[in-house]
Design an enzyme around this catalytic site. Structure first.
Site, short mmCIF file in Angstrom:
data_model
loop_
_atom_site.label_atom_id
_atom_site.label_comp_id
_atom_site.label_asym_id
_atom_site.label_seq_id
_atom_site.Cartn_x
_atom_site.Cartn_y
_atom_site.Cartn_z
N HIS A 1 19.43 1.03 12.13
CA HIS A 1 20.44 -0.51 10.84
C HIS A 1 21.94 0.10 11.27
CE1 HIS A 1 16.31 -2.78 11.42
NE2 HIS A 1 16.47 -2.00 12.74
N VAL B 1 19.56 1.73 5.58
CA VAL B 1 20.96 1.54 5.36
C VAL B 1 20.87 2.49 3.92
CG1 VAL B 1 21.09 -0.97 7.03
CG2 VAL B 1 20.99 -0.89 4.10
N ASP B 2 20.51 2.92 2.89
CA ASP B 2 20.74 2.94 1.72
C ASP B 2 21.78 4.59 2.46
OD1 ASP B 2 19.19 4.91 2.84
OD2 ASP B 2 17.31 3.48 1.12
P1 OAD Z 1 9.68 -3.01 4.45
O1 OAD Z 1 10.41 -3.62 3.17
O2 OAD Z 1 9.30 -4.81 5.78
O3 OAD Z 1 8.40 -2.19 4.45
C1 OAD Z 1 8.36 -1.24 3.69
C2 OAD Z 1 6.83 -1.02 3.63
O4 OAD Z 1 6.65 0.57 3.14
C3 OAD Z 1 5.79 -1.06 3.88
O5 OAD Z 1 4.95 -1.37 4.90
C4 OAD Z 1 5.07 -0.99 2.30
O6 OAD Z 1 3.64 -0.46 2.32
C5 OAD Z 1 5.80 0.59 2.49
N1 OAD Z 1 5.83 1.00 0.98
C6 OAD Z 1 6.21 0.41 -0.34
N2 OAD Z 1 6.23 1.55 -1.24
C7 OAD Z 1 6.33 3.49 -0.43
C8 OAD Z 1 5.67 4.24 -0.66
N3 OAD Z 1 6.81 4.86 -1.91
N4 OAD Z 1 5.31 5.43 0.12
C9 OAD Z 1 5.39 5.30 0.48
N5 OAD Z 1 5.40 3.50 1.98
C10 OAD Z 1 5.18 2.63 0.86
O7 OAD Z 1 10.70 -2.26 5.06
P2 OAD Z 1 10.82 -2.17 6.60
O8 OAD Z 1 10.28 -1.52 8.00
O9 OAD Z 1 11.60 -0.84 6.73
O10 OAD Z 1 16.42 -4.49 8.89
O11 OAD Z 1 11.61 -2.89 7.18
C11 OAD Z 1 11.70 -3.47 8.23
C12 OAD Z 1 13.44 -3.91 9.15
O12 OAD Z 1 13.33 -4.94 8.18
C13 OAD Z 1 14.91 -3.45 7.74
O13 OAD Z 1 15.26 -2.35 7.92
C14 OAD Z 1 15.46 -4.34 7.71
C15 OAD Z 1 14.29 -5.80 7.38
O14 OAD Z 1 14.26 -6.86 8.20
C16 OAD Z 1 17.31 -5.17 8.61
O15 OAD Z 1 18.21 -5.16 7.72
C17 OAD Z 1 18.23 -5.58 10.46
#
Ligand code: OAD
Length: 245
Positions: free
Chosen positions: A119, A103-104
């Site tokens: 989202h 959402v950024d």
């Molecule tokens: P998460 O915080 O669940 O996951 C972030 C992922 O990025 C993890 O699997 C990390 O291993 C990976 N990661 C971290 N740093 C990284 C990097 N530099 N390069 C590659 N990978 C990296 O975030 P999302 O999967 O985006 O929804 O979460 C999904 C949704 O969950 C969000 O949009 C939010 C939340 O509930 C809502 O707000 C509706």
């Protein structure tokens, strides 16, 4: 990083490519991922407990203040090389769709114009009751600012737990996933539905699945190609090797 020759050829030949991104792609811009612990005043709260309709109903000011804090954090950050690499990739693949759970607004800032935001976006603010968008509001008010049309409470235009995704965005994402040749899942833990099921929809329709993540996820066993590491390092290298060199 070494990319297999067959992987490079596959990407060069594909005309329909989809990338789904999550909070991991913004981590190298200095934003915390969704599941990382929060800092300062907000350390005592779990994001999932604040990003919900239930939380807003219970304590609208607390939720409003959390988003004001997050908006402030986003203001100071810039896209990183991963965002820019995806903007560059878009210029090389005829039918490229970028779907984000973030959402950024950083993909947009990096130059990706045709973006599916599943989202929402925290920089947009709307009325919780009548849905009217507002361009100006105060973040430092005693109570949650109110809608100038109906007096309802203002809220960020994001999807909270307990809410449906914007239908047009979700339909476009599902259609893109079902019809693509290659599907990238980048920096997402793949645990939040329905975004997580997009990779499976692509897989079931015969797409090649590529994962880029700092660590294994539930999708990893199903992926055809897995690159473990930082998207801000892997993506620029990949785009350079496949489409630029
Ligand atoms: P998460 O915080 O669940 O996951 C972030 C992922 O990025 C993890 O699997 C990390 O291993 C990976 N990661 C971290 N740093 C990284 C990097 N530099 N390069 C590659 N990978 C990296 O975030 P999302 O999967 O985006 O929804 O979460 C999904 C949704 O969950 C969000 O949009 C939010 C939340 O509930 C809502 O707000 C509706």
């Amino acid at each position: 990083m070494n990319f297999a020759p067959e992987f490079i050829s596959l990407l060069r030949e594909t005309s329909k490519l989809v990338a789904l991104t999550g909070a991991g792609v913004s981590q190298e811009s200095g934003l915390r991922t969704f599941r990382d612990a929060q800092t300062g005043l907000w350390a005592q709260y779990k994001p999932a407990e604040l990003a919900s309709t239930e939380a807003f109903r219970r304590d609208p000011k607390l939720v409003w203040d959390w988003y004001a804090w997050r908006r402030e954090a986003v203001k100071g950050v810039r896209p990183n090389p991963g965002h820019y690499a995806l903007a560059q990739l878009a210029k090389h693949v005829p039918e490229f769709r970028l779907i984000t759970q973030n959402v950024d607004g950083l993909h947009h800032m990096a130059g990706n114009q045709r973006l599916i935001e599943l989202h929402g976006n925290i920089q947009r603010v709307r009325c919780a009751d009548c849905y009217t968008f507002t361009e100006t509001w105060g973040d430092d008010t005693e109570s949650v600012p109110q809608c100038s049309v109906c007096g309802g409470l203002l809220r960020p235009d994001v999807v909270w737990f307990g809410e449906s995704l914007p239908r047009d965005q979700l339909e476009a994402a599902v259609e893109a996933a079902r019809t693509c040749g290659v599907f990238f899942s980048i920096g997402t833990s793949g645990v939040v539905q329905p975004a997580a099921s997009l990779a499976l929809a692509a897989h079931n329709h015969g797409a090649v699945i590529v994962e880029i993540n700092a660590e294994p996820t539930p999708l990893t066993p199903k992926a055809d190609f897995v690159f473990q590491g930082k998207s801000g390092e892997i993506l620029p290298e990949l785009v350079k090797v496949v489409w630029v060199e």
